[in-house]
Design a protein around this motif. Sequence first.
Motif, short mmCIF file in Angstrom:
data_model
loop_
_atom_site.label_atom_id
_atom_site.label_comp_id
_atom_site.label_asym_id
_atom_site.label_seq_id
_atom_site.Cartn_x
_atom_site.Cartn_y
_atom_site.Cartn_z
N THR A 1 0.82 -1.20 0.00
CA THR A 1 0.00 0.00 0.00
C THR A 1 0.86 1.26 0.00
N ILE B 1 2.46 1.66 -3.46
CA ILE B 1 1.52 1.92 -4.56
C ILE B 1 0.87 3.30 -4.41
N HIS B 2 0.54 3.67 -3.18
CA HIS B 2 -0.26 4.88 -3.00
C HIS B 2 0.52 6.14 -2.62
N VAL B 3 1.78 6.00 -2.33
CA VAL B 3 2.55 7.20 -2.02
C VAL B 3 3.46 7.52 -3.20
N SER C 1 4.43 14.03 -0.90
CA SER C 1 4.67 12.60 -0.64
C SER C 1 4.69 12.26 0.85
N ILE D 1 1.24 12.54 2.57
CA ILE D 1 0.38 11.40 2.18
C ILE D 1 0.82 10.16 2.96
N ARG E 1 -1.19 7.74 5.86
CA ARG E 1 -1.29 6.28 5.77
C ARG E 1 -0.82 5.60 7.05
#
Length: 449
Positions: free
Chosen positions: A367, A370-372, A403, A406, A410
Amino acid sequence: MDWFRPISRHIIHPLYVRREGRNPYRYLRDLDRSQFFSPDQIAAIQLERLRTIVRHAYDHTEYYRKVMDQYGLNPDSLTSLDHIRTFPILTKDDIRNNPDSLISNLHTKERMIYKRTGGSTSVPLKLWVDQMAYTFKEAATLRHNSWAGYHQGDKMAALWGNTDKPRSLREKLFGLLLARVVFLDTLKMDAPYMRAFIQQVRDFRPTVLMGHAHSIYYFARFVEEEGVRDLGFSGIISTAEILYDYERAKIEQVFGNILFDRYGCEELSIIASECEAHDGLHVCAEGLYVEVLDADDQYPGKLVITDLWNHGMPFIRYEIGDMATIKTDACSCGRGLPRLGRVLGRTADVLYTPEGKAISGISILDTFTIHVPGFKQVQVIQDLIDHLTFHVVRDDATFTDESESIFGRRVAEFFGPRMRYDIRYLDKIPQTERGKYRFSICNIPQPKG
Ligand SMILES: [Zn+2]
């Protein structure tokens, strides 16, 4: 045309193993047949072998006689596979604390194969495998290799750590004649070295690439960046590390749908591997009885494994320290061998929230990457109940001012607002002394409660 292949496969290898006093081909013929037996037939074979090993352990090892007497267990009472659950678990500490009383009095260490587990985080385990069990395990490896299209005598390219320790002339000859392998040392994977390896592969033309999951991923990325398209592997065997989804995706994008993941360990050799259906990992059930406690196809459970062959040092209900999900439907390949879904790695790599809730470290790492944006790779180390250190490999092309914030959101999402953390940017995730990678490391004891 590879004229040497049939010579190596049909003459040199059989001669070599016979000289060593072993003949895995005897077992391989049976294994090639039994993999297609029905699940019931396979379970019957397992029960028979389980009863034999339990009886043997009671009669011939001090350790199991003591434990079974203590638990009031009758060695002849096993009437079903499930019944083994009444036996206690064998932990790594049990093995460390009972180095001799686990050895059968019909065997001597000198006549067995000595093995030792890697010890980057804990005291290594010392163990012994008897000759017959070792030969069976060799045969099992040959069978599982064949699923990936690799047969004895074929050429292989291997990505491995520690390959340049001094080798004897005999070992070199073995490598040349028998194993037919080109090696890339994963501890020094820089660009010039990898370019030279690519050239070696072009000259040698191996059919199969084998190596640590992350090293294969790293190599695939390099191959892609260099625009290399002519390596022509027909199978890739990923082993000795957890294979992450993003790694699999990249490897398949670069080399095609030819990746066969494998799970094994020093103590037991091969445990499970993927077949050509690429839908979970078939257990080597003729050699091992694998329990996955409280697992289903979604939720992983602890792996507890009984070695059905090693009479020299019986492992009954050995807690290996890894977790896996299971698959209960039939595999489209037609094999009756039971399957694991995902192997999730060590229970030791589970992380905790400040409140003591367990979180599978590796399942959250995908995660993060992929998402950062700009986070190419992440390693997480828990050093306090409320503190994490993240090692991050940055991708400068996609990294933005956003970045880190974010990423911070998370972290709070997974670990709650009380978790503190630091980020350290690195060029490369550090490897263990054996050239492997660990992405989730927990250095605190399991919280109570
Ligand atoms: Zn299958």
